[in-house]
Write a protein that holds these residues in place. Sequence first.
Motif, mmCIF file in Angstrom:
data_model
loop_
_atom_site.group_PDB
_atom_site.id
_atom_site.type_symbol
_atom_site.label_atom_id
_atom_site.label_comp_id
_atom_site.label_asym_id
_atom_site.label_seq_id
_atom_site.Cartn_x
_atom_site.Cartn_y
_atom_site.Cartn_z
ATOM 1 N N SER A 171 -19.323 -11.345 3.367
ATOM 2 C CA SER A 171 -19.776 -12.543 4.060
ATOM 3 C C SER A 171 -20.550 -13.451 3.111
ATOM 4 N N GLU A 207 -21.142 -16.524 7.363
ATOM 5 C CA GLU A 207 -19.723 -16.722 7.658
ATOM 6 C C GLU A 207 -18.920 -15.639 6.951
ATOM 7 N N TYR A 208 -17.850 -15.282 7.551
ATOM 8 C CA TYR A 208 -16.980 -14.201 7.120
ATOM 9 C C TYR A 208 -16.151 -14.596 5.910
ATOM 10 N N ASP A 230 -14.123 -11.686 3.941
ATOM 11 C CA ASP A 230 -12.982 -10.768 3.922
ATOM 12 C C ASP A 230 -13.357 -9.441 4.564
ATOM 13 N N ARG A 237 -10.969 -10.918 12.166
ATOM 14 C CA ARG A 237 -10.158 -12.131 12.215
ATOM 15 C C ARG A 237 -11.082 -13.309 11.884
ATOM 16 N N TYR A 238 -12.304 -13.253 12.438
ATOM 17 C CA TYR A 238 -13.365 -14.203 12.101
ATOM 18 C C TYR A 238 -14.695 -13.577 12.466
ATOM 19 N N MET A 239 -15.766 -14.105 11.889
ATOM 20 C CA MET A 239 -17.114 -13.662 12.216
ATOM 21 C C MET A 239 -18.082 -14.733 11.730
ATOM 22 N N LYS A 240 -19.040 -15.064 12.567
ATOM 23 C CA LYS A 240 -20.097 -15.977 12.168
ATOM 24 C C LYS A 240 -21.361 -15.610 12.937
ATOM 25 N N PHE A 282 -17.495 -12.826 16.852
ATOM 26 C CA PHE A 282 -16.526 -12.212 15.947
ATOM 27 C C PHE A 282 -15.347 -11.655 16.729
ATOM 28 N N GLU A 283 -14.275 -11.405 15.993
ATOM 29 C CA GLU A 283 -13.116 -10.714 16.543
ATOM 30 C C GLU A 283 -12.500 -9.894 15.413
ATOM 31 N N LYS A 333 -9.481 -7.836 13.498
ATOM 32 C CA LYS A 333 -8.027 -7.922 13.353
ATOM 33 C C LYS A 333 -7.358 -6.775 14.097
#
Length: 140
Positions: A59, A73-74, A76, A80-83, A104-105, A107
């Motif tokens: 992050s 912020e995400y 790798d 799928r995303y994260m903040k 967040f979600e 993958k």
Amino acid sequence: MPYSAQQMYDLVADVAQYPKFLPWCAAARIRSRAPLGDSEVMEADLVISFKVFRERFGSRVTLYPGERKIDTEYLDGPFRYMKSHWIFNPRDDGTCDVSFFVDFEFKNAVLQGIIGVVFNEAMQRIVRAFERRAAELYGS
């Protein structure tokens, strides 16, 4: 919180210490740190270990010391995303209000399903871990 806004900001900004007190955080590594105007940008890896899952994610953490604000912020990993956003507001009596937002979600649908079931409990455990750490560092 019964601690100053600066104390709470410093605690949350010290990402390298997370494995010492955060549940499920097995390791932390700071990839880089660089000043950027009135802020500092840090890239960090956290290893999260939960039951049979062990995942590393990267992050970008932007520290705003003057405003006592932290944005993450995400980069790798398994999401799928994260903040997330932290804001530490001082109160007249020397204590502070802490605002925390995370979205967040994963993958992996299986992991997302598992976390979805326990998300509120997990967030409460994480908040309590920060509260305990503050008491250890700054007194009860």
